[in-house]
Design a protein around this motif. Structure first.
Motif, PDB file in Angstrom:
ATOM      1  N   ASN A 103       0.810  -1.215   0.000  1.00 23.37           N
ATOM      2  CA  ASN A 103       0.000   0.000   0.000  1.00 23.37           C
ATOM      3  C   ASN A 103       0.843   1.265   0.000  1.00 23.37           C
ATOM      4  OD1 ASN A 103      -2.767  -1.117   0.099  1.00 23.37           O
ATOM      5  ND2 ASN A 103      -2.009  -2.055   1.991  1.00 23.37           N
ATOM      6  N   THR A 104       2.161   1.109   0.066  1.00 20.04           N
ATOM      7  CA  THR A 104       3.082   2.215  -0.198  1.00 20.04           C
ATOM      8  C   THR A 104       3.468   2.093  -1.666  1.00 20.04           C
ATOM      9  OG1 THR A 104       3.918   2.174   2.072  1.00 20.04           O
ATOM     10  CG2 THR A 104       5.293   3.267   0.404  1.00 20.04           C
ATOM     11  N   ILE A 105       2.982   2.992  -2.500  1.00 17.83           N
ATOM     12  CA  ILE A 105       3.042   2.803  -3.951  1.00 17.83           C
ATOM     13  C   ILE A 105       4.480   2.604  -4.430  1.00 17.83           C
ATOM     14  CG2 ILE A 105       2.333   3.719  -6.188  1.00 17.83           C
ATOM     15  CD1 ILE A 105       0.022   3.128  -4.261  1.00 17.83           C
ATOM     16  N   HIS A 106       5.392   3.423  -3.933  1.00 23.59           N
ATOM     17  CA  HIS A 106       6.791   3.320  -4.350  1.00 23.59           C
ATOM     18  C   HIS A 106       7.655   2.774  -3.215  1.00 23.59           C
ATOM     19  CE1 HIS A 106       6.527   6.328  -7.961  1.00 23.59           C
ATOM     20  NE2 HIS A 106       6.060   5.129  -8.242  1.00 23.59           N
ATOM     21  N   TYR A 107       7.220   1.700  -2.611  1.00 24.03           N
ATOM     22  CA  TYR A 107       8.007   1.044  -1.565  1.00 24.03           C
ATOM     23  C   TYR A 107       9.237   0.384  -2.201  1.00 24.03           C
ATOM     24  CZ  TYR A 107       9.291  -2.653   1.770  1.00 24.03           C
ATOM     25  OH  TYR A 107       9.976  -3.498   2.614  1.00 24.03           O
ATOM     26  N   ILE A 108      10.434   0.831  -1.823  1.00 22.76           N
ATOM     27  CA  ILE A 108      11.645   0.235  -2.391  1.00 22.76           C
ATOM     28  C   ILE A 108      12.658  -0.149  -1.315  1.00 22.76           C
ATOM     29  CG2 ILE A 108      11.450   1.350  -4.657  1.00 22.76           C
ATOM     30  CD1 ILE A 108      13.524   3.417  -3.700  1.00 22.76           C
ATOM     31  N   SER A 109      12.226  -0.177  -0.058  1.00 21.44           N
ATOM     32  CA  SER A 109      13.146  -0.615   0.999  1.00 21.44           C
ATOM     33  C   SER A 109      13.518  -2.080   0.805  1.00 21.44           C
ATOM     34  CB  SER A 109      12.509  -0.413   2.375  1.00 21.44           C
ATOM     35  OG  SER A 109      12.251   0.953   2.614  1.00 21.44           O
ATOM     36  N   ASN A 110      12.531  -2.906   0.457  1.00 25.03           N
ATOM     37  CA  ASN A 110      12.767  -4.313   0.099  1.00 25.03           C
ATOM     38  C   ASN A 110      13.642  -5.039   1.120  1.00 25.03           C
ATOM     39  OD1 ASN A 110      11.382  -3.580  -2.256  1.00 25.03           O
ATOM     40  ND2 ASN A 110      13.257  -3.213  -3.403  1.00 25.03           N
ATOM     41  N   ASN A 111      13.282  -4.912   2.387  1.00 24.84           N
ATOM     42  CA  ASN A 111      14.134  -5.514   3.421  1.00 24.84           C
ATOM     43  C   ASN A 111      13.346  -6.310   4.460  1.00 24.84           C
ATOM     44  OD1 ASN A 111      12.863  -3.480   4.831  1.00 24.84           O
ATOM     45  ND2 ASN A 111      14.719  -2.287   5.236  1.00 24.84           N
ATOM     46  N   GLN A 112      12.124  -6.719   4.103  1.00 23.00           N
ATOM     47  CA  GLN A 112      11.299  -7.466   5.033  1.00 23.00           C
ATOM     48  C   GLN A 112      11.058  -8.884   4.514  1.00 23.00           C
ATOM     49  OE1 GLN A 112      10.228  -6.713   7.960  1.00 23.00           O
ATOM     50  NE2 GLN A 112       9.887  -4.500   8.177  1.00 23.00           N
ATOM     51  N   LEU A 113      10.538  -9.736   5.397  1.00 24.53           N
ATOM     52  CA  LEU A 113      10.155 -11.086   4.998  1.00 24.53           C
ATOM     53  C   LEU A 113       8.695 -11.088   4.560  1.00 24.53           C
ATOM     54  CD1 LEU A 113      11.761 -13.183   7.899  1.00 24.53           C
ATOM     55  CD2 LEU A 113      12.790 -12.456   5.727  1.00 24.53           C
ATOM     56  N   VAL A 114       8.377 -11.947   3.581  1.00 23.47           N
ATOM     57  CA  VAL A 114       6.998 -12.086   3.113  1.00 23.47           C
ATOM     58  C   VAL A 114       6.443 -13.369   3.721  1.00 23.47           C
ATOM     59  CG1 VAL A 114       5.465 -12.132   1.133  1.00 23.47           C
ATOM     60  CG2 VAL A 114       7.686 -10.972   0.947  1.00 23.47           C
ATOM     61  N   HIS A 115       5.426 -13.220   4.530  1.00 22.36           N
ATOM     62  CA  HIS A 115       4.919 -14.356   5.308  1.00 22.36           C
ATOM     63  C   HIS A 115       3.916 -15.185   4.516  1.00 22.36           C
ATOM     64  CE1 HIS A 115       7.155 -12.934   8.715  1.00 22.36           C
ATOM     65  NE2 HIS A 115       6.548 -11.747   8.653  1.00 22.36           N
ATOM     66  N   ASP A 116       3.659 -16.358   5.032  1.00 20.30           N
ATOM     67  CA  ASP A 116       2.879 -17.389   4.347  1.00 20.30           C
ATOM     68  C   ASP A 116       1.515 -16.903   3.868  1.00 20.30           C
ATOM     69  OD1 ASP A 116       2.394 -20.055   3.435  1.00 20.30           O
ATOM     70  OD2 ASP A 116       1.107 -20.342   5.172  1.00 20.30           O
ATOM     71  N   SER A 117       0.867 -16.066   4.641  1.00 12.91           N
ATOM     72  CA  SER A 117      -0.498 -15.654   4.314  1.00 12.91           C
ATOM     73  C   SER A 117      -0.559 -14.410   3.431  1.00 12.91           C
ATOM     74  CB  SER A 117      -1.268 -15.369   5.608  1.00 12.91           C
ATOM     75  OG  SER A 117      -0.633 -14.316   6.339  1.00 12.91           O
ATOM     76  N   GLU A 118       0.586 -13.888   3.040  1.00 11.38           N
ATOM     77  CA  GLU A 118       0.619 -12.583   2.391  1.00 11.38           C
ATOM     78  C   GLU A 118       0.762 -12.671   0.868  1.00 11.38           C
ATOM     79  OE1 GLU A 118       2.513  -9.636   5.751  1.00 11.38           O
ATOM     80  OE2 GLU A 118       3.928 -10.795   4.532  1.00 11.38           O
ATOM     81  N   LEU A 119       0.239 -11.633   0.220  1.00  8.70           N
ATOM     82  CA  LEU A 119       0.538 -11.390  -1.182  1.00  8.70           C
ATOM     83  C   LEU A 119       1.853 -10.628  -1.274  1.00  8.70           C
ATOM     84  CD1 LEU A 119      -2.945 -10.050  -2.372  1.00  8.70           C
ATOM     85  CD2 LEU A 119      -2.009 -12.326  -2.823  1.00  8.70           C
ATOM     86  N   VAL A 120       2.550 -10.773  -2.387  1.00 13.41           N
ATOM     87  CA  VAL A 120       3.704  -9.927  -2.660  1.00 13.41           C
ATOM     88  C   VAL A 120       3.448  -9.213  -3.981  1.00 13.41           C
ATOM     89  CG1 VAL A 120       5.005 -11.817  -3.758  1.00 13.41           C
ATOM     90  CG2 VAL A 120       6.212  -9.782  -2.948  1.00 13.41           C
ATOM     91  N   LEU A 121       3.634  -7.918  -3.971  1.00 17.63           N
ATOM     92  CA  LEU A 121       3.500  -7.093  -5.176  1.00 17.63           C
ATOM     93  C   LEU A 121       4.897  -6.735  -5.645  1.00 17.63           C
ATOM     94  CD1 LEU A 121       1.134  -4.010  -5.607  1.00 17.63           C
ATOM     95  CD2 LEU A 121       3.510  -3.956  -6.380  1.00 17.63           C
ATOM     96  N   MET A 122       5.204  -7.089  -6.877  1.00 23.60           N
ATOM     97  CA  MET A 122       6.521  -6.761  -7.432  1.00 23.60           C
ATOM     98  C   MET A 122       6.362  -5.965  -8.716  1.00 23.60           C
ATOM     99  SD  MET A 122       9.887  -9.082  -7.944  1.00 23.60           S
ATOM    100  CE  MET A 122      11.475  -8.311  -8.309  1.00 23.60           C
ATOM    101  N   ASP A 123       6.973  -4.785  -8.722  1.00 24.20           N
ATOM    102  CA  ASP A 123       6.966  -3.873  -9.869  1.00 24.20           C
ATOM    103  C   ASP A 123       8.419  -3.729 -10.306  1.00 24.20           C
ATOM    104  OD1 ASP A 123       6.946  -1.669 -11.595  1.00 24.20           O
ATOM    105  OD2 ASP A 123       5.400  -0.624 -10.468  1.00 24.20           O
ATOM    106  N   ALA A 124       8.752  -4.268 -11.482  1.00 27.26           N
ATOM    107  CA  ALA A 124      10.159  -4.301 -11.901  1.00 27.26           C
ATOM    108  C   ALA A 124      10.247  -4.291 -13.422  1.00 27.26           C
ATOM    109  CB  ALA A 124      10.858  -5.542 -11.344  1.00 27.26           C
TER     110      ALA A 124
END
Length: 498
Positions: free
Chosen positions: A302-323
């Motif tokens: 929900n942070t449109i330009h999130y680029i920290s990219n330093n967290q873990l993506v947990h089992d129940s979560e979606l991952v959004l990748m813009d590249a």
């Protein structure tokens, strides 16, 4: 990374340099140019090409088209003090540094690159445009870094005035150190002329302050215009050669992101997905990523330009990748959203399918005479209707009020032009009619922050965006990134094959 060399080490390096001079057969091809050329990189460039896929003739055609547009300014002007002579100055980018002696990866100013193909920093293109027998004529001058053995030992080869003409096809090449002298000479030869340069947002600040601004001050009654809008007006429609390169870049980007999706798993680090994308793009022939990618797990999407990219993506979560990637000067830009678990939950699928329906509808709008702005307004209406069905927005809203609420759900535009830059030809209005040869992105999204208590709880913390690159053609839209799956069943099948 940055080395400090003294004494015997430096002598050894100079001996090696002397060896290459003594035995030129070992190095003559690789010592001619400061960038890939047909002589040194036959696996990348064909004879007559300046950059992969783009010939000297096409670059000259572009300069000629710009010169004709500049010359036509005389006829269009209503002012009585316009000159028939024009001087166009388009600088290249300088080297920028992250710290002492440690440069960032160099990327050429794309307006200069579009007109010359020349990739060395601190270069300048100058066009002298005039009229003879009521027809526009022009001469191109390319100012390039002077060959300097000591600097080249550290920074890499330079083409110099000796080899830049062979590379670019521009015969009038001079040392960049002589630009000031050239401008003074032009001023003596042309008392009245129109100057075209981007003085408000100079690409190379040091060059502008040290040379160009002084030149402007010497002629107080100068008419000055910005040429970049004219250059971008040419750039916005791609040639057949450019379309081939865009297709190559978008194919690589789509294939690479598919591999990233397959690589993902519950608990994956966002940084690892970033690294996987970079690797998959480069092994397919891309030079670099087109921009810092967004790799956002869960609520971070929900942070449109999130680029920290330093967290873990947990089992129940979606991952959004813009590249996306850059390949031979042209870029791709693709976004996918998927469940790292391998399967959408019911709520995730409901939001995802709503975005997918909107995206497909918007892609169908990518036809001649439409515009990005009109498609954006259509997107807002469709997102509003989809969110009403999901209970995210009240059902009594309609018209402009519904669109305004939808804009809170999707705060960004439907897309942008794509080409040599990610947000390509940024001076061109999104209200322009789309024409065959244009490339755009279509990227609707629904963003539902976890702290938004007005939406159903099952949807909170989701952010979904789906983006494809679309070529406008005379027979309808052509999706260039279709190799990357976006149907939810196809995504789940891909993830099951991990």
């Amino acid at each position: 990374m940055a080395l400090s060399v003294r004494g015997s080490t430096l002598k050894t390096l100079w001996k090696l340099n002397g060896f290459l001079k003594t035995f030129p057969a070992c190095s003559i091809a690789v010592r001619l140019f400061g960038q890939p050329a047909p002589q040194t990189h036959p696996h990348l460039l064909n004879t007559g090409e300046v950059t992969p896929g783009i010939s000297k003739e096409e670059f000259e055609f572009r300069r000629n088209k710009l010169a004709n547009i500049i010359s036509a300014h005389d006829a269009a002007s209503t002012r009585g003090d316009e000159s028939k002579n024009h001087l166009v100055i388009i600088p290249g980018a300088p080297v920028t540094y992250m710290s002492t002696d440690v440069p960032y990866v160099f990327r050429q100013n794309t307006d200069l690159l579009y007109l010359t193909g020349f990739q060395e920093p601190n270069s300048v293109l100058v066009l002298e445009v005039g009229r003879e027998n009521k027809k526009p004529v022009y001469t191109s001058f390319l100012f390039v870094p002077k060959k300097d053995e000591k600097r080249e030992l550290w920074e890499g080869l330079r083409s110099g005035v000796e080899n830049a003409p062979k590379l670019t096809g521009i015969e009038n090449c001079q040392n960049i150190d002589d630009l000031e002298k050239y401008l003074e000479s032009y001023l003596r030869r042309n008392r009245i002329f129109t100057l075209w340069c981007d003085y408000a947002r100079p690409v190379n600040r040091e060059l502008h302050d040290g040379v160009i601004s002084k030149f402007i001050q010497q002629q107080r009654h100068l008419n000055i215009y910005n040429p970049i809008r004219r250059v971008q007006g040419i750039r916005i429609k791609k040639s057949e050669a450019e379309i081939r390169l865009v297709k190559q870049s978008t194919k690589i980007g789509a294939q690479a992101l598919t591999e990233v999706m397959k690589y993902s798993y519950p608990g994956v680090n966002e940084a690892h997905l970033y690294a996987k994308m970079d690797f998959e793009c480069r092994v397919r022939g891309a030079e670099m990523l087109a921009y810092p990618p967004v790799v956002a797990g869960g609520n971070r999407a929900n942070t449109i330009h999130y680029i920290s990219n330093n967290q873990l993506v947990h089992d129940s979560e979606l991952v959004l990748m813009d590249a996306g990637c850059e390949c031979h000067g042209y870029v791709s830009d693709v976004t996918r959203t998927w469940p790292v678990s391998g399967k959408f939950t019911e709520a995730q699928r409901e939001v995802y399918e709503a975005v997918l329906r909107v995206q497909k509808q918007c892609i169908q709008c990518c036809v001649a005479k439409s515009s990005l702005d009109s498609i954006f307004q259509y997107m807002l209406k469709q997102i509003g209707l989809e969110c009403q069905k999901l209970g995210i927005l009240p059902r009594h809203l309609y018209g402009a009020e519904l669109s305004n609420q939808a804009r809170m759900i999707c705060p960004h535009h439907i897309g942008h032009y794509l080409g040599m830059d990610v947000h390509d030809t940024s001076l061109m209005s999104c209200s322009l009619d789309l024409e065959p040869g244009m490339v755009v992105t279509i990227e609707p999204g629904i963003y539902l922050p976890e702290n938004n208590l007005s939406i159903p709880e099952k949807y909170r913390g989701m952010g979904v965006r789906i983006e494809d690159d679309v070529l406008i053609t005379s027979h309808g839209p052509e999706v260039l990134t279709s190799l990357c799956p976006k149907e939810p069943d196809d995504i789940e099948a891909l993830l099951k094959s991990r």
